[in-house]
Write a protein that holds these residues in place. Structure first.
Motif, PDB file in Angstrom:
ATOM      1  N   ASP A 181      66.897  47.611  18.928  1.00 54.56           N
ATOM      2  CA  ASP A 181      67.356  47.704  17.434  1.00 54.56           C
ATOM      3  C   ASP A 181      66.141  48.498  16.816  1.00 54.56           C
ATOM      4  N   LYS A 182      64.982  48.256  17.369  1.00 55.95           N
ATOM      5  CA  LYS A 182      63.958  48.995  16.728  1.00 55.95           C
ATOM      6  C   LYS A 182      63.274  50.147  17.256  1.00 55.95           C
ATOM      7  N   HIS A 183      63.826  50.265  18.677  1.00 58.54           N
ATOM      8  CA  HIS A 183      63.435  51.805  19.132  1.00 58.54           C
ATOM      9  C   HIS A 183      64.885  52.495  19.725  1.00 58.54           C
ATOM     10  N   GLN A 184      65.487  53.263  18.693  1.00 59.94           N
ATOM     11  CA  GLN A 184      66.606  53.479  18.848  1.00 59.94           C
ATOM     12  C   GLN A 184      67.099  54.732  19.921  1.00 59.94           C
ATOM     13  N   ASN A 185      65.913  55.297  20.482  1.00 67.15           N
ATOM     14  CA  ASN A 185      65.925  56.231  21.604  1.00 67.15           C
ATOM     15  C   ASN A 185      65.476  55.552  22.886  1.00 67.15           C
ATOM     16  N   ALA A 186      65.353  54.341  23.065  1.00 66.25           N
ATOM     17  CA  ALA A 186      64.900  53.511  24.066  1.00 66.25           C
ATOM     18  C   ALA A 186      66.032  53.543  25.261  1.00 66.25           C
ATOM     19  N   ILE A 187      65.710  53.837  26.486  1.00 62.58           N
ATOM     20  CA  ILE A 187      66.581  53.575  27.585  1.00 62.58           C
ATOM     21  C   ILE A 187      66.343  52.439  28.360  1.00 62.58           C
ATOM     22  N   GLU A 188      65.143  51.749  28.372  1.00 61.92           N
ATOM     23  CA  GLU A 188      65.139  50.561  29.002  1.00 61.92           C
ATOM     24  C   GLU A 188      63.875  49.703  28.592  1.00 61.92           C
ATOM     25  N   TYR A 189      63.964  48.398  28.827  1.00 62.06           N
ATOM     26  CA  TYR A 189      62.936  47.275  28.295  1.00 62.06           C
ATOM     27  C   TYR A 189      63.103  46.283  29.211  1.00 62.06           C
ATOM     28  N   THR A 190      61.960  45.870  29.549  1.00 55.82           N
ATOM     29  CA  THR A 190      61.995  44.225  30.364  1.00 55.82           C
ATOM     30  C   THR A 190      61.200  43.370  29.708  1.00 55.82           C
ATOM     31  N   THR A 191      61.530  42.264  29.416  1.00 55.54           N
ATOM     32  CA  THR A 191      60.582  41.159  29.059  1.00 55.54           C
ATOM     33  C   THR A 191      59.696  40.716  30.046  1.00 55.54           C
TER      34      THR A 191
END
Length: 366
Positions: A181-191
């Motif tokens: 939501d906060k990073h509209q250009n994101a393609i990947e995120y890992t917790t």
């Protein structure tokens, strides 16, 4: 001629509905300095019908009686209808007193449920409602929204998979979605716990590996024409609520993500769902849970600004609503419904329809 005299106050909708119902040859708008803008908007909305505007003091009884008497003389040979729904109470009193004695005149008013009541013969009938015209009359055009009928089976399956993922671990799911939501250009995120969300730009799908508290991993790939909207900003929950409401037989038009623009075309406010329900506008706010009770005040103000005094408001949550939030909604005249509450074993769409059937057509307090 069929002459229609209508009193213009702060609520233009009953004025407009009265004009549409009577289809006159000429309109006479009675207005004051305070209602000048409404009179101008109404004139533009029904510009195909010849009209004139007559200014009256809102409270000076001598001025009002004199000008109402002049109206009666000017149209004594015409077929006259007088709509006293809007405007000031002194206006309504003198128009009813003077025109009520004239055999060529009919008095009526339009209530909040869009029923036209003939005060002369005590008959009544429903008035058709134009949702877009009502927005324009309040100075808030609605051009940016999604129609419910654009959603398809792929979107429904996408929502089912999103809900399944969320049920395995609310915390991990929320962290992944909030990041995107906060990073509209994101393609990947890992917790930190190893859950991962990836966006495939080419195939337009999300790939998710989600771990729950016990370390069990769930791998899901999902996509649809509106997958980003559904996953982010709780779009999946808004669709779920809209789908329940769509099964209600009274609904004729459903719009989602309704953005009302400011004068500089920047978004002014967004209403999750707006419905035309048997000629009445229903505004719906959807949140999985209420974290700030000030959201209720904002929603209440938006409903009055964009829908007028006759519109209704409903706040739907997934989690049970806190007592203070329910009380706040009640104070603002907002109906409430929580999906996780006990509904005597009834499916949500039936329980929600029963609530609305009971409350929707009650008259709002001024």
């Amino acid at each position: 001629m069929k002459v229609h005299i209508t009193l213009v106050g702060g609520q233009p909708a009953p004025v407009y509905h009265g004009i549409i119902a009577t289809q006159p040859d000429k309109i006479v708008f009675v207005y004051s300095d305070e209602s000048r803008v409404s009179a101008e908007r109404l004139s533009k909305e029904v510009k195909s019908i010849p009209s004139e505007r007559r200014k009256m003091d809102p409270v000076d009884l001598n001025d009002i009686e004199k000008k109402v008497s002049q109206c009666a003389k000017d149209f004594k040979d015409d077929e006259v209808s007088v709509n006293i729904s809007s405007g000031t109470k002194p206006w309504a009193f003198y128009f009813a007193k003077i025109f009520g004695q004239m055999p060529n005149a009919t008095l009526f008013y339009v209530d909040q449920n869009n029923t036209l009541w003939n005060l002369t013969d005590k008959s009544s009938r429903k008035v058709d409602v134009d949702m877009d015209a009502q927005f324009r009359l309040l100075g808030n055009r609605l051009t940016d929204y999604r129609r419910f009928d654009i959603y398809n089976a792929e979107d429904e399956e996408c929502v089912r998979q999103i809900e399944m993922l969320r049920s395995h671990s609310f915390a991990e799911f929320n962290e992944l979605v909030v990041y995107f939501d906060k990073h509209q250009n994101a393609i990947e995120y890992t917790t930190a716990k190893g859950s991962c969300l990836q966006w495939d730009k080419t195939s337009k799908v999300f790939c998710c590996q989600l771990k729950n508290r016990k370390g069990k991993r769930y791998d899901v790939t999902f996509g649809s024409p509106r997958v980003r909207h559904l996953l982010l900003n709780t779009g999946w929950f808004e669709f779920k609520v809209a789908k329940m409401l769509a099964r209600w037989e009274r609904v004729s038009d459903i719009r989602l993500n309704c953005k009302f623009p400011a004068s500089n075309m920047a978004p002014k406010n967004e209403i999750d769902i707006i419905l035309n329900v048997a000629g009445k506008l229903l505004f719906v706010e959807c949140k999985t849970q209420i974290r700030e009770v000030t959201d209720i005040d904002k929603f209440s103000a938006a409903v009055k600004n964009y829908g007028g005094m006759g519109s209704k408001a409903l706040f739907v949550t997934d989690a049970p609503m806190a007592a203070i939030a329910k009380e706040k909604c009640m104070d603002n005249g907002i109906m409430t419904y929580s999906l996780q509450d006990e509904h005597f074993g009834m499916p949500d769409e039936k329980a929600l329809a029963m609530l609305l059937d009971c409350e929707l057509f009650n008259i709002n307090a001024k």
